[in-house]
Scaffold this motif. Structure first.
Motif, PDB file in Angstrom:
ATOM      1  N   UNK A 189       0.833  -1.208   0.000  1.00 45.69           N
ATOM      2  CA  UNK A 189       0.000   0.000   0.000  1.00 45.69           C
ATOM      3  C   UNK A 189       0.867   1.257   0.000  1.00 45.69           C
ATOM      4  N   UNK A 190       1.941   1.235   0.787  1.00 40.27           N
ATOM      5  CA  UNK A 190       2.830   2.394   0.839  1.00 40.27           C
ATOM      6  C   UNK A 190       3.478   2.631  -0.519  1.00 40.27           C
ATOM      7  N   UNK A 191       3.922   1.538  -1.171  1.00 33.39           N
ATOM      8  CA  UNK A 191       4.550   1.670  -2.483  1.00 33.39           C
ATOM      9  C   UNK A 191       3.551   2.154  -3.527  1.00 33.39           C
ATOM     10  N   UNK A 192       2.336   1.623  -3.472  1.00 34.17           N
ATOM     11  CA  UNK A 192       1.318   2.050  -4.433  1.00 34.17           C
ATOM     12  C   UNK A 192       0.967   3.525  -4.231  1.00 34.17           C
ATOM     13  N   UNK A 193       0.878   3.944  -2.964  1.00 30.11           N
ATOM     14  CA  UNK A 193       0.605   5.364  -2.691  1.00 30.11           C
ATOM     15  C   UNK A 193       1.738   6.243  -3.218  1.00 30.11           C
ATOM     16  N   UNK A 194       2.979   5.780  -3.020  1.00 32.61           N
ATOM     17  CA  UNK A 194       4.127   6.542  -3.534  1.00 32.61           C
ATOM     18  C   UNK A 194       4.062   6.637  -5.054  1.00 32.61           C
ATOM     19  N   UNK A 195       3.764   5.511  -5.690  1.00 36.86           N
ATOM     20  CA  UNK A 195       3.668   5.524  -7.155  1.00 36.86           C
ATOM     21  C   UNK A 195       2.544   6.438  -7.633  1.00 36.86           C
ATOM     22  N   UNK A 196       1.418   6.430  -6.895  1.00 36.54           N
ATOM     23  CA  UNK A 196       0.296   7.281  -7.285  1.00 36.54           C
ATOM     24  C   UNK A 196       0.661   8.760  -7.130  1.00 36.54           C
ATOM     25  N   UNK A 197       1.343   9.084  -6.034  1.00 34.62           N
ATOM     26  CA  UNK A 197       1.764  10.473  -5.851  1.00 34.62           C
ATOM     27  C   UNK A 197       2.764  10.899  -6.918  1.00 34.62           C
ATOM     28  N   UNK A 198       3.690   9.980  -7.250  1.00 32.40           N
ATOM     29  CA  UNK A 198       4.668  10.289  -8.300  1.00 32.40           C
ATOM     30  C   UNK A 198       3.974  10.505  -9.643  1.00 32.40           C
ATOM     31  N   UNK A 199       2.979   9.679  -9.931  1.00 27.42           N
ATOM     32  CA  UNK A 199       2.233   9.819 -11.182  1.00 27.42           C
ATOM     33  C   UNK A 199       1.490  11.152 -11.232  1.00 27.42           C
ATOM     34  N   UNK A 200       0.874  11.515 -10.100  1.00 27.76           N
ATOM     35  CA  UNK A 200       0.165  12.790 -10.054  1.00 27.76           C
ATOM     36  C   UNK A 200       1.120  13.969 -10.249  1.00 27.76           C
ATOM     37  N   UNK A 201       2.301  13.867  -9.641  1.00 26.46           N
ATOM     38  CA  UNK A 201       3.293  14.941  -9.793  1.00 26.46           C
ATOM     39  C   UNK A 201       3.735  15.063 -11.249  1.00 26.46           C
ATOM     40  N   UNK A 202       3.972  13.890 -11.869  1.00 29.17           N
ATOM     41  CA  UNK A 202       4.379  13.908 -13.282  1.00 29.17           C
ATOM     42  C   UNK A 202       3.282  14.500 -14.155  1.00 29.17           C
ATOM     43  N   UNK A 203       2.043  14.120 -13.878  1.00 30.89           N
ATOM     44  CA  UNK A 203       0.930  14.658 -14.659  1.00 30.89           C
ATOM     45  C   UNK A 203       0.805  16.171 -14.478  1.00 30.89           C
ATOM     46  N   UNK A 204       1.012  16.619 -13.239  1.00 30.59           N
ATOM     47  CA  UNK A 204       0.952  18.066 -13.004  1.00 30.59           C
ATOM     48  C   UNK A 204       2.073  18.793 -13.739  1.00 30.59           C
ATOM     49  N   UNK A 205       3.257  18.189 -13.759  1.00 29.22           N
ATOM     50  CA  UNK A 205       4.382  18.805 -14.481  1.00 29.22           C
ATOM     51  C   UNK A 205       4.112  18.843 -15.969  1.00 29.22           C
ATOM     52  N   UNK A 206       3.557  17.739 -16.491  1.00 30.53           N
ATOM     53  CA  UNK A 206       3.226  17.710 -17.925  1.00 30.53           C
ATOM     54  C   UNK A 206       2.187  18.767 -18.248  1.00 30.53           C
ATOM     55  N   UNK A 207       1.197  18.892 -17.350  1.00 29.82           N
ATOM     56  CA  UNK A 207       0.167  19.890 -17.573  1.00 29.82           C
ATOM     57  C   UNK A 207       0.760  21.303 -17.567  1.00 29.82           C
ATOM     58  N   UNK A 208       1.647  21.548 -16.591  1.00 29.62           N
ATOM     59  CA  UNK A 208       2.289  22.867 -16.539  1.00 29.62           C
ATOM     60  C   UNK A 208       3.104  23.133 -17.792  1.00 29.62           C
ATOM     61  N   UNK A 209       3.837  22.120 -18.261  1.00 32.81           N
ATOM     62  CA  UNK A 209       4.638  22.286 -19.479  1.00 32.81           C
ATOM     63  C   UNK A 209       3.743  22.582 -20.678  1.00 32.81           C
ATOM     64  N   UNK A 210       2.624  21.848 -20.754  1.00 32.59           N
ATOM     65  CA  UNK A 210       1.720  22.071 -21.880  1.00 32.59           C
ATOM     66  C   UNK A 210       1.114  23.475 -21.825  1.00 32.59           C
ATOM     67  N   UNK A 211       0.748  23.898 -20.602  1.00 32.45           N
ATOM     68  CA  UNK A 211       0.205  25.250 -20.457  1.00 32.45           C
ATOM     69  C   UNK A 211       1.247  26.311 -20.812  1.00 32.45           C
TER      70      UNK A 211
END
Length: 222
Positions: free
Chosen positions: A187-209
């Protein structure tokens, strides 16, 4: 626990949760079995104590009567009197399942139904003490067989209780805690992966904007 060998995936998490649920149910069933075995074992121990005292009392009485008979009769006559028994006992053994423990059950039958056949001699040249000794042994025979059943059953149930106790302890102190720790780790690893994915998505969104914003500025300048 060697966390390096755990595959932190949702499939593995689901598998471990099902395994933990099964182990938890098994732990409860084994505890119930252990408690019921202990209850029946203690009942048998109490019965065993009562029967042993009764059988020992009967054997002591028979021995005393034999001693009195030997003192009152010539040894030759005593030997001849007991040389050819008239009655025979046939023992049948069966098994009964109690909480997955196969305990013995003894049943005996006599060659003849006549109660006087326990005396293999005439009464003309023998003493009444010998009669009392033979009758004492005849009377305690059922209790002796029941005592043999109970003592063997106690041994078998004690072994099963110990085996069940070890299984309960293994589940309670080793397997279930390990599975809970593994589930927690995944669960801890999955939460870490989910947070990392969200961070990457936010960065991609910022780059696209940012790219879209720069493109809009260049278009207006042109």
């Amino acid at each position: 626990m060697a966390k390096a060998h755990i595959n932190p995936t949702r499939m593995e998490l689901t598998r471990l949760k099902k395994k933990l649920a099964t182990a938890t149910r098994g732990h409860k069933l084994l505890k119930d079995k252990r408690d019921e075995l202990m209850r029946q074992f203690l009942d048998m121990v109490r019965e065993n104590k009562t029967l042993r005292e009764k059988v020992e009392k009967g054997i002591n009485a028979a021995n005393k009567n034999f001693v009195l008979a030997r003192s009152a009769m010539p040894e030759e006559i005593l030997n001849v009197a007991l040389m050819a028994p008239r009655q025979e006992v046939f023992l049948e053994s069966q098994r009964r399942n109690v909480m997955s423990v196969e305990i013995p059950e003894f049943e005996y039958k006599t060659k003849t139904p006549d109660a006087n056949d326990i005396y293999p001699y005439g009464f003309a040249f023998t003493s009444s003490d010998l009669d009392d000794a033979v009758k004492s042994l005849q009377d305690i025979l059922p209790d002796m067989l029941r005592l043999a059943e109970i003592e063997k059953s106690c041994q078998l149930m004690a072994a099963e209780i110990e085996k069940t106790r070890r299984r309960v302890n293994a589940l309670e102190h080793v397997m279930i805690p390990e599975m809970k720790e593994k589930i927690k780790f995944i669960k801890m690893k999955l939460d870490e992966n989910e947070r990392s994915t969200q961070i990457r998505l936010m960065k991609v969104k910022d780059m696209m904007l940012e790219q879209a914003h720069h493109y809009s500025e260049k278009y207006h300048q042109a």
